[in-house]
Scaffold this active site. Structure first.
Site, PDB file in Angstrom:
ATOM      1  N   CYS A 157      41.665  73.072-109.373  1.00  0.00           N
ATOM      2  CA  CYS A 157      40.491  72.593-108.524  1.00  0.00           C
ATOM      3  C   CYS A 157      39.381  72.843-109.391  1.00  0.00           C
ATOM      4  O   CYS A 157      38.492  71.601-109.577  1.00  0.00           O
ATOM      5  CB  CYS A 157      40.165  73.613-107.243  1.00  0.00           C
ATOM      6  SG  CYS A 157      41.413  73.505-106.080  1.00  0.00           S
ATOM      7  N   ARG A 177      37.247  69.417-108.699  1.00  0.00           N
ATOM      8  CA  ARG A 177      37.429  68.294-107.994  1.00  0.00           C
ATOM      9  C   ARG A 177      37.491  68.408-106.502  1.00  0.00           C
ATOM     10  O   ARG A 177      37.372  67.475-105.868  1.00  0.00           O
ATOM     11  CB  ARG A 177      38.960  67.893-108.407  1.00  0.00           C
ATOM     12  CG  ARG A 177      39.930  68.729-108.093  1.00  0.00           C
ATOM     13  CD  ARG A 177      41.429  68.434-108.243  1.00  0.00           C
ATOM     14  NE  ARG A 177      42.369  69.277-107.920  1.00  0.00           N
ATOM     15  CZ  ARG A 177      42.916  69.845-106.679  1.00  0.00           C
ATOM     16  NH1 ARG A 177      42.189  69.174-105.774  1.00  0.00           N
ATOM     17  NH2 ARG A 177      43.503  70.589-106.409  1.00  0.00           N
TER      18      ARG A 177
END
Length: 276
Positions: A157, A177
């Site tokens: 992430c 992200r």
């Protein structure tokens, strides 16, 4: 109020008031009972924190900084991908029977690469450049290794850090992200602020600006009532956070290297239901 409170409250208000619902039946995450976990999201959130002025620790609810630091050290210092090296149970849902989360996070940081100056893993390359190449615009890390994605329990992430030395201040951009605002935002902000503090100290620099870029900032449907209650709470000034000044080697830091004082905060919110 703490800059962490300001960013969290403003981002959550923006999502709740102007966000887009993601209710496609093909959504990947599920609640423990098998129900699809829908979200309300905003794309392209940017929050900035001046670490020279204060440490961004949220006050509308308590956050245990030592736990946040423990996880960031698990990834960046231990360069581990096994939950048995971690003091919390944050990653338990994604680990296999051996405790591994696959070729993710710390695994990627410990891979050595050939540079003109020799072999370095990504962390040691950053530390080298912060000592010898402070004018460089190439000081960055990347965990999103496409070759290994199929062997990761969860795609990264928070996948990229870019460091930049500006007038003796260590500044950095964290690219993420995807972010679960309730479960992860305050935790990620605190731990990456801590990482910048540690890197700055061992490099003879002052912590500078931390820029947090989130592509998909979202609130899960079952989290919305909790978030709505949180953003109505009173806020307090940021606490004082001190780092042990005697430490000069990044690999000597521990979660106890940080001391938090004058920390006023709201009540705990209880266990957060996780979508996986």
């Amino acid at each position: 109020m703490s800059s962490a409170d300001i960013a969290f409250i403003n981002t959550c208000k923006e999502i709740l008031e102007n966000g887009t619902w993601v209710k496609d039946e093909g959504v990947r995450p599920k609640w423990e009972d098998g129900t699809p976990a829908y979200t309300k999201k905003k794309f392209g959130i940017v929050n900035r924190y001046d670490l020279e002025k204060e440490f961004p620790l949220i006050t509308i609810r308590p956050l245990k900084l030592s736990a946040a630091v423990d996880e960031i050290l698990w990834i960046w210092q231990k360069k581990s991908n096994n939950i048995h090296d971690l003091g919390s149970h944050i990653w338990d849902l994604w680990a296999d029977e051996t405790g591994s989360i696959g070729k993710a996070y710390g695994y990627q940081l410990r891979i050595k690469h050939q540079y003109k100056e020799g072999m370095f893993d990504q962390v040691d390359r950053v530390l080298y450049d912060l000592k010898y190449n402070q004018c460089s615009r190439r000081i960055l890390t990347n965990l999103y290794n496409f070759e290994d994605l199929h062997e990761m329990a969860l795609y990264p992430c928070a996948y990229s850090m870019t460091f930049n030395v500006t007038d003796g201040r260590l500044c950095a951009i964290l690219n993420q992200r995807s972010q679960d605002m309730l479960a992860a935002n305050a935790f990620n902000v605190a731990q990456y602020a801590a990482l910048i503090h540690m890197f700055a100290q061992v490099s003879g620099l002052i912590p500078g600006e931390f820029v947090h870029v989130i592509a998909d900032a979202h609130i899960y449907d079952r989290h919305i009532p909790i978030v709505e209650e949180l953003i109505r709470r009173p806020v307090y000034p940021a606490p004082q956070v001190e780092l042990d000044k005697t430490i000069t080697d990044f690999y000597d830091f521990t979660p106890e290297s940080f001391t938090v004082s004058n920390y006023r905060h709201g009540e705990k919110i209880g266990k957060i239901e996780m979508a996986i």
